[in-house]
Design a protein around this motif. Sequence first.
Motif, PDB file in Angstrom:
ATOM      1  N   PRO A 181       0.609  -1.161   0.007  1.00  0.00           N
ATOM      2  CA  PRO A 181      -0.181   0.005   0.056  1.00  0.00           C
ATOM      3  C   PRO A 181       1.107   1.001   0.043  1.00  0.00           C
ATOM      4  O   PRO A 181       1.647   1.274   0.831  1.00  0.00           O
ATOM      5  N   GLY A 182       0.642   2.179  -1.017  1.00  0.00           N
ATOM      6  CA  GLY A 182       1.398   3.569  -1.088  1.00  0.00           C
ATOM      7  C   GLY A 182       1.552   4.141   0.349  1.00  0.00           C
ATOM      8  O   GLY A 182       2.790   4.603   0.626  1.00  0.00           O
ATOM      9  N   PRO A 183       0.410   4.505   0.714  1.00  0.00           N
ATOM     10  CA  PRO A 183       0.690   5.439   1.900  1.00  0.00           C
ATOM     11  C   PRO A 183       1.304   4.745   3.032  1.00  0.00           C
ATOM     12  O   PRO A 183       2.207   5.482   3.739  1.00  0.00           O
ATOM     13  N   SER A 186       5.144   0.817  -6.086  1.00  0.00           N
ATOM     14  CA  SER A 186       4.462   1.282  -4.673  1.00  0.00           C
ATOM     15  C   SER A 186       3.032   1.518  -5.152  1.00  0.00           C
ATOM     16  O   SER A 186       2.884   2.199  -6.264  1.00  0.00           O
ATOM     17  N   GLN A 187       2.069   1.078  -4.678  1.00  0.00           N
ATOM     18  CA  GLN A 187       0.660   1.099  -4.832  1.00  0.00           C
ATOM     19  C   GLN A 187       0.505   2.655  -4.823  1.00  0.00           C
ATOM     20  O   GLN A 187       1.090   3.319  -4.075  1.00  0.00           O
ATOM     21  N   HIS A 188      -0.570   3.054  -5.347  1.00  0.00           N
ATOM     22  CA  HIS A 188      -0.772   4.756  -5.362  1.00  0.00           C
ATOM     23  C   HIS A 188      -0.574   5.230  -4.178  1.00  0.00           C
ATOM     24  O   HIS A 188      -1.384   5.038  -3.394  1.00  0.00           O
ATOM     25  N   MET A 197      11.091   7.196 -12.168  1.00  0.00           N
ATOM     26  CA  MET A 197      10.951   6.141 -12.873  1.00  0.00           C
ATOM     27  C   MET A 197      12.474   5.762 -13.213  1.00  0.00           C
ATOM     28  O   MET A 197      12.792   4.463 -13.248  1.00  0.00           O
ATOM     29  N   GLY A 198      13.412   6.563 -13.755  1.00  0.00           N
ATOM     30  CA  GLY A 198      14.620   6.227 -14.310  1.00  0.00           C
ATOM     31  C   GLY A 198      15.551   5.783 -13.213  1.00  0.00           C
ATOM     32  O   GLY A 198      16.301   4.820 -13.090  1.00  0.00           O
ATOM     33  N   LEU A 199      15.700   6.555 -11.998  1.00  0.00           N
ATOM     34  CA  LEU A 199      16.307   6.191 -10.835  1.00  0.00           C
ATOM     35  C   LEU A 199      15.737   4.727 -10.046  1.00  0.00           C
ATOM     36  O   LEU A 199      16.754   4.190  -9.844  1.00  0.00           O
ATOM     37  N   SER A 200      14.521   4.754 -10.095  1.00  0.00           N
ATOM     38  CA  SER A 200      13.948   3.581  -9.387  1.00  0.00           C
ATOM     39  C   SER A 200      14.185   2.400 -10.186  1.00  0.00           C
ATOM     40  O   SER A 200      14.326   1.072  -9.802  1.00  0.00           O
ATOM     41  N   GLY A 201      14.500   2.606 -11.727  1.00  0.00           N
ATOM     42  CA  GLY A 201      14.498   1.435 -12.591  1.00  0.00           C
ATOM     43  C   GLY A 201      13.084   0.604 -12.945  1.00  0.00           C
ATOM     44  O   GLY A 201      13.391  -0.422 -13.580  1.00  0.00           O
ATOM     45  N   ASN A 231       2.870   3.645  -8.575  1.00  0.00           N
ATOM     46  CA  ASN A 231       3.639   4.623  -8.747  1.00  0.00           C
ATOM     47  C   ASN A 231       5.179   4.406  -8.693  1.00  0.00           C
ATOM     48  O   ASN A 231       5.548   3.306  -7.847  1.00  0.00           O
ATOM     49  N   SER A 232       6.032   4.957  -9.146  1.00  0.00           N
ATOM     50  CA  SER A 232       7.345   5.188  -9.149  1.00  0.00           C
ATOM     51  C   SER A 232       7.758   6.594  -8.296  1.00  0.00           C
ATOM     52  O   SER A 232       7.242   7.505  -8.601  1.00  0.00           O
ATOM     53  N   VAL A 233       8.514   6.605  -7.293  1.00  0.00           N
ATOM     54  CA  VAL A 233       8.623   7.672  -6.507  1.00  0.00           C
ATOM     55  C   VAL A 233      10.117   8.123  -6.213  1.00  0.00           C
ATOM     56  O   VAL A 233      11.064   7.283  -6.220  1.00  0.00           O
ATOM     57  N   PHE A 234      10.326   9.516  -6.168  1.00  0.00           N
ATOM     58  CA  PHE A 234      11.564   9.991  -5.824  1.00  0.00           C
ATOM     59  C   PHE A 234      11.395  10.959  -4.465  1.00  0.00           C
ATOM     60  O   PHE A 234      10.498  11.650  -4.380  1.00  0.00           O
TER      61      PHE A 234
END
Length: 350
Positions: free
Chosen positions: A87-89, A116-118, A247-251, A265-268
């Motif tokens: 779960p994202g949160p 990560s979920q939304h 996206m890029g850094l997380s791969g 989601n991909s998250v920075f």
Amino acid sequence: MSTRYQAQALKQFASDLFVSTGIARERADVMADTFLQADLMGFTTHGLNRVASNLSWLRNGASRICGEPHVLADRGNIFNWDAEFLPGPWVISRAIDEALSRVEEHGVVTATVRRSQHIACLAAYLPKIIEKNCVAILTCSTPAEHTVSPQGSKTPLFSANPIAFCAPATDYPLLFDISMSVTAGGYVARAAREGKKLSQPYLKDSDGHLSDDPAAFAQCGSILPVGGADHGYKGAALSAMFEILSMGLSGYGRADEVDEDDEANSVFLQIIDPRAFGAENAFLRQTAALLQLWESCESDGDEPVRVPGKRAWGLRQSQLAEGVQLYPSIVEDLHKLADETGIAMPEPIV
């Protein structure tokens, strides 16, 4: 008179709903608090409005009920996790706690999280960072989402790619949460639900014509990037930047096969301790001066100049004290969930 609900009661209700799926209470509490924080600050499209979708994901297995993120890289001042649809949160709150525990040693801690979920409202994660007198940058993207068209194109390419930022000051922090689309998808969905048009032609239909009708978006249209029809190249450039960071850094991103219905989601995330650069008071003196100068700018209309963070922080404080005023459709949806689950909706206090 507006109907209000006690903040703790709303959190408990949302947590009880999540616990009904089998998720641990500790995780349910974190999720519930994240959604509540969004509504406290007025981000009503991504707060308790998201309880129903998260409940559905937990029930149908789209979100993992248990397990830990998989550590892909860790150098102390940076780490990269694969959430594997936790779960994202919960997982982003966990990442922030981890980064905060390291920032005193490293000064700057950067993290990425993929699959990560939304993660819902980015601003909802900022209060705990502000309370530590730290600066934060948080952005996310959705590999499966194509909703925002670049300038000069009618093809939706980017996701909304929001960015949130916070910096402590004095009476209130500098704080914002904005998407790189000229309006958020949540507002388009709300307008469609209520049978309303948007206030401006923020959309393109499938033929590339500007529109204020949510139906144009639903029928293979797109949302304009920040900057609108004339200067959308600025928003498109920022969208690309945020997709590279997340996206890029997380791969994990556009190069991968993703389910079209996937909202993961991909998250920075980057957290900065101002004390690593100099005296804390020197930093706060500068941030406070900027906000004071901003507030003192002469208004060009009847409303005072809007300083990001002032309204949200003030609203959060007042709603914690006086009760949370929920958007009408959120109340309607929460009552439906109460009826479906048999978990009682809190009684209003006004």
